[in-house]
Design a protein around this motif. Structure first.
Motif, PDB file in Angstrom:
ATOM      1  N   ILE A 198     -41.271 -10.740   6.304  1.00 21.70           N
ATOM      2  CA  ILE A 198     -40.657 -10.924   7.621  1.00 21.70           C
ATOM      3  C   ILE A 198     -39.348 -10.146   7.596  1.00 21.70           C
ATOM      4  O   ILE A 198     -38.466 -10.432   6.784  1.00 21.70           O
ATOM      5  CB  ILE A 198     -40.400 -12.413   7.920  1.00 21.70           C
ATOM      6  CG1 ILE A 198     -41.713 -13.197   7.893  1.00 21.70           C
ATOM      7  CG2 ILE A 198     -39.705 -12.577   9.270  1.00 21.70           C
ATOM      8  CD1 ILE A 198     -41.536 -14.703   8.080  1.00 21.70           C
ATOM      9  N   ARG A 199     -39.236  -9.183   8.438  1.00 25.29           N
ATOM     10  CA  ARG A 199     -38.082  -8.287   8.395  1.00 25.29           C
ATOM     11  C   ARG A 199     -36.773  -9.046   8.587  1.00 25.29           C
ATOM     12  O   ARG A 199     -36.646  -9.907   9.445  1.00 25.29           O
ATOM     13  CB  ARG A 199     -38.207  -7.207   9.474  1.00 25.29           C
ATOM     14  CG  ARG A 199     -37.130  -6.126   9.366  1.00 25.29           C
ATOM     15  CD  ARG A 199     -37.422  -4.952  10.269  1.00 25.29           C
ATOM     16  NE  ARG A 199     -37.439  -5.346  11.678  1.00 25.29           N
ATOM     17  CZ  ARG A 199     -37.733  -4.516  12.677  1.00 25.29           C
ATOM     18  NH1 ARG A 199     -38.077  -3.253  12.397  1.00 25.29           N
ATOM     19  NH2 ARG A 199     -37.721  -4.933  13.930  1.00 25.29           N
ATOM     20  N   GLY A 200     -35.821  -8.729   7.717  1.00 24.78           N
ATOM     21  CA  GLY A 200     -34.490  -9.316   7.833  1.00 24.78           C
ATOM     22  C   GLY A 200     -34.307 -10.622   7.096  1.00 24.78           C
ATOM     23  O   GLY A 200     -33.200 -11.184   7.103  1.00 24.78           O
ATOM     24  N   VAL A 201     -35.368 -11.125   6.447  1.00 19.44           N
ATOM     25  CA  VAL A 201     -35.278 -12.386   5.712  1.00 19.44           C
ATOM     26  C   VAL A 201     -35.659 -12.120   4.260  1.00 19.44           C
ATOM     27  O   VAL A 201     -36.774 -11.682   3.979  1.00 19.44           O
ATOM     28  CB  VAL A 201     -36.210 -13.461   6.292  1.00 19.44           C
ATOM     29  CG1 VAL A 201     -35.929 -14.808   5.620  1.00 19.44           C
ATOM     30  CG2 VAL A 201     -36.075 -13.564   7.791  1.00 19.44           C
ATOM     31  N   ARG A 202     -34.744 -12.365   3.353  1.00 25.66           N
ATOM     32  CA  ARG A 202     -35.035 -12.070   1.958  1.00 25.66           C
ATOM     33  C   ARG A 202     -36.164 -12.953   1.420  1.00 25.66           C
ATOM     34  O   ARG A 202     -36.334 -14.104   1.850  1.00 25.66           O
ATOM     35  CB  ARG A 202     -33.786 -12.241   1.091  1.00 25.66           C
ATOM     36  CG  ARG A 202     -32.708 -11.191   1.358  1.00 25.66           C
ATOM     37  CD  ARG A 202     -31.621 -11.254   0.305  1.00 25.66           C
ATOM     38  NE  ARG A 202     -32.124 -10.913  -1.021  1.00 25.66           N
ATOM     39  CZ  ARG A 202     -32.212  -9.667  -1.495  1.00 25.66           C
ATOM     40  NH1 ARG A 202     -31.823  -8.635  -0.738  1.00 25.66           N
ATOM     41  NH2 ARG A 202     -32.684  -9.449  -2.710  1.00 25.66           N
ATOM     42  N   GLY A 203     -36.908 -12.394   0.492  1.00 24.92           N
ATOM     43  CA  GLY A 203     -38.059 -13.095  -0.044  1.00 24.92           C
ATOM     44  C   GLY A 203     -37.725 -14.444  -0.649  1.00 24.92           C
ATOM     45  O   GLY A 203     -38.428 -15.433  -0.433  1.00 24.92           O
ATOM     46  N   GLU A 204     -36.623 -14.498  -1.413  1.00 26.20           N
ATOM     47  CA  GLU A 204     -36.273 -15.767  -2.054  1.00 26.20           C
ATOM     48  C   GLU A 204     -35.896 -16.830  -1.017  1.00 26.20           C
ATOM     49  O   GLU A 204     -36.129 -18.027  -1.235  1.00 26.20           O
ATOM     50  CB  GLU A 204     -35.146 -15.575  -3.064  1.00 26.20           C
ATOM     51  CG  GLU A 204     -33.868 -14.980  -2.518  1.00 26.20           C
ATOM     52  CD  GLU A 204     -33.811 -13.468  -2.683  1.00 26.20           C
ATOM     53  OE1 GLU A 204     -32.689 -12.946  -2.843  1.00 26.20           O
ATOM     54  OE2 GLU A 204     -34.887 -12.825  -2.646  1.00 26.20           O
ATOM     55  N   THR A 205     -35.334 -16.394   0.121  1.00 25.48           N
ATOM     56  CA  THR A 205     -35.023 -17.339   1.201  1.00 25.48           C
ATOM     57  C   THR A 205     -36.299 -17.928   1.768  1.00 25.48           C
ATOM     58  O   THR A 205     -36.388 -19.148   2.017  1.00 25.48           O
ATOM     59  CB  THR A 205     -34.228 -16.636   2.309  1.00 25.48           C
ATOM     60  OG1 THR A 205     -33.005 -16.125   1.768  1.00 25.48           O
ATOM     61  CG2 THR A 205     -33.912 -17.587   3.456  1.00 25.48           C
TER      62      THR A 205
END
Length: 381
Positions: free
Chosen positions: A300-307
């Motif tokens: 999801i663009r703009g959302v870091r993977g770990e988040t």
């Protein structure tokens, strides 16, 4: 709870755990001991080795037990380098290998070996033509993974094997850790493949146990010296209970394969088709036959993977960033980098990895939560 992190590790099967406990209690002797308890433990090992060999359609003398995939990869790569160093110091691998392979060849590079990393296309596949072009007289090893652990791309192993038919002295190693029960059984039995790596905890066996297939007549130097176990190839007292449990898990993993693969494909299709309807979402895994049935990687663009991983965890849904091995140390996906995915997408990537026990109800619930999370971050962005 919904567990969608099966590429990292699978839940040990209850029947496999029962076998582990029974063997631990009844066959606790050291297999190298000369007394009756040692003989009993040795018989368990012999039986487990035969079971695995039968399932792989090979000889029991070609099966060697290890502590898992990382040891197996390290052993085959470094063992080849040591055994064949007088014949050459050139190794070919790919740009998207698991760290157990990638870091092994980097170590060898520091010792004077020359490494060629084959590039991949935008879907994560090598071009067999690049392999043909890279081979030369001093090449001693080609190491290509069967299934990429981050995006699920299946490498063209059969095409690679036909190229290597013309190079019979070159060792051909396949990291098959992600391939068990994924429809690649015939491919992995190609007679040109010299070495295969397997890890028990990827198919519902205990952690800390695995095995390699080493074709008769091919030699690698031992990395672990000691009491001469495993035909003097891999010393160390064998973990009899875990090995017996792994043999059972391997047999169970290969039962009802068409049905298991079909169920995973259905869930993967449902998820990918839904992801493709969402704005600001990019899917890196595809639905065609060149991808394994159990992995879906997306961002999801703009959302870091770990988040995203921790946000799903709040809903009792467990998945990972692109590789469990790189999640905790913050390393970015080497696969997505090799696929030339822009950083803004690569740092947002997460991986859903399925197995035969996941259900339609779980996927429907996951999609429901996914929509909520997606909407939340779209508002914030």
């Amino acid at each position: 709870m919904i567990y969608f992190d099966n590429s990292a590790t699978t839940l040990i099967s209850p029947t496999v755990l029962e076998s582990y406990n029974q063997v631990s209690e009844k066959f606790f002797g050291n297999p190298s001991s000369l007394h009756r308890l040692g003989d009993q433990a040795q018989q368990v090992l012999t039986s487990a080795r035969q079971q695995i060999a039968d399932l792989l359609h090979c000889e029991p003398e070609e099966i060697f037990f290890t502590s898992g995939g990382s040891e197996g990869d390290n052993w085959i790569i470094k063992g080849t380098a040591l055994e064949k160093r007088k014949f050459g110091r050139h190794i070919i691998t790919t740009a998207i290998e698991h760290p157990a392979v990638a870091n092994s060849v980097r170590q060898l590079e520091k010792l004077g070996y020359e490494i060629t990393d084959l590039p991949v296309d935008h879907q994560g596949h090598i071009d067999p033509h690049d392999l043909a072009q890279a081979l030369r007289a001093e090449t001693i090893l080609v190491s290509i993974m069967a299934v990429n652990n981050e995006v699920g791309s299946i490498q063209p192993l059969t095409e690679a094997a036909r190229i290597l038919d013309d190079y019979p002295t070159v060792h051909f190693h396949v990291d098959a850790v992600q391939a068990v029960g994924k429809g690649l059984e015939q491919v992995l039995q190609d007679p040109r493949i010299d070495f295969l790596t397997f890890s028990g905890h990827k198919f519902h066996a205990p952690r800390g146990v695995g095995f390699i297939y080493a074709k008769k007549g091919r030699k690698i130097a031992p990395l672990i010296s000691g009491g001469g176990q495993e035909h003097n190839w891999r010393s160390g007292t064998e973990n009899v209970a875990a090995i017996a449990a792994m043999a059972k898990a391997f047999r169970l993993a290969k039962s009802d394969l068409p049905g298991k693969i079909e169920r995973q494909n259905q869930l993967r299709k449902l998820l990918i088709e839904h992801l493709e309807t969402l704005p600001n979402v990019r899917v890196f895994s595809q639905l065609d036959a060149t991808f394994a049935p159990h992995v879906v990687c997306f961002a999801i663009r703009g959302v870091r993977g770990e988040t995203l991983v921790h946000t799903f965890e709040q809903h009792e849904i467990y998945l990972s960033t692109t590789s469990a091995c790189s999640s905790r140390n913050g390393t970015e996906s080497i696969t997505l980098q090799a696929m030339h995915v822009p950083d803004q997408w690569a740092t947002s990537a997460i991986r859903v990895s399925l197995d035969e026990n996941n259900t339609l109800a779980e996927m429907e619930e996951f999609i429901k939560v996914l929509d909520q999370i997606h909407q939340h971050f779209q508002i914030l962005n």
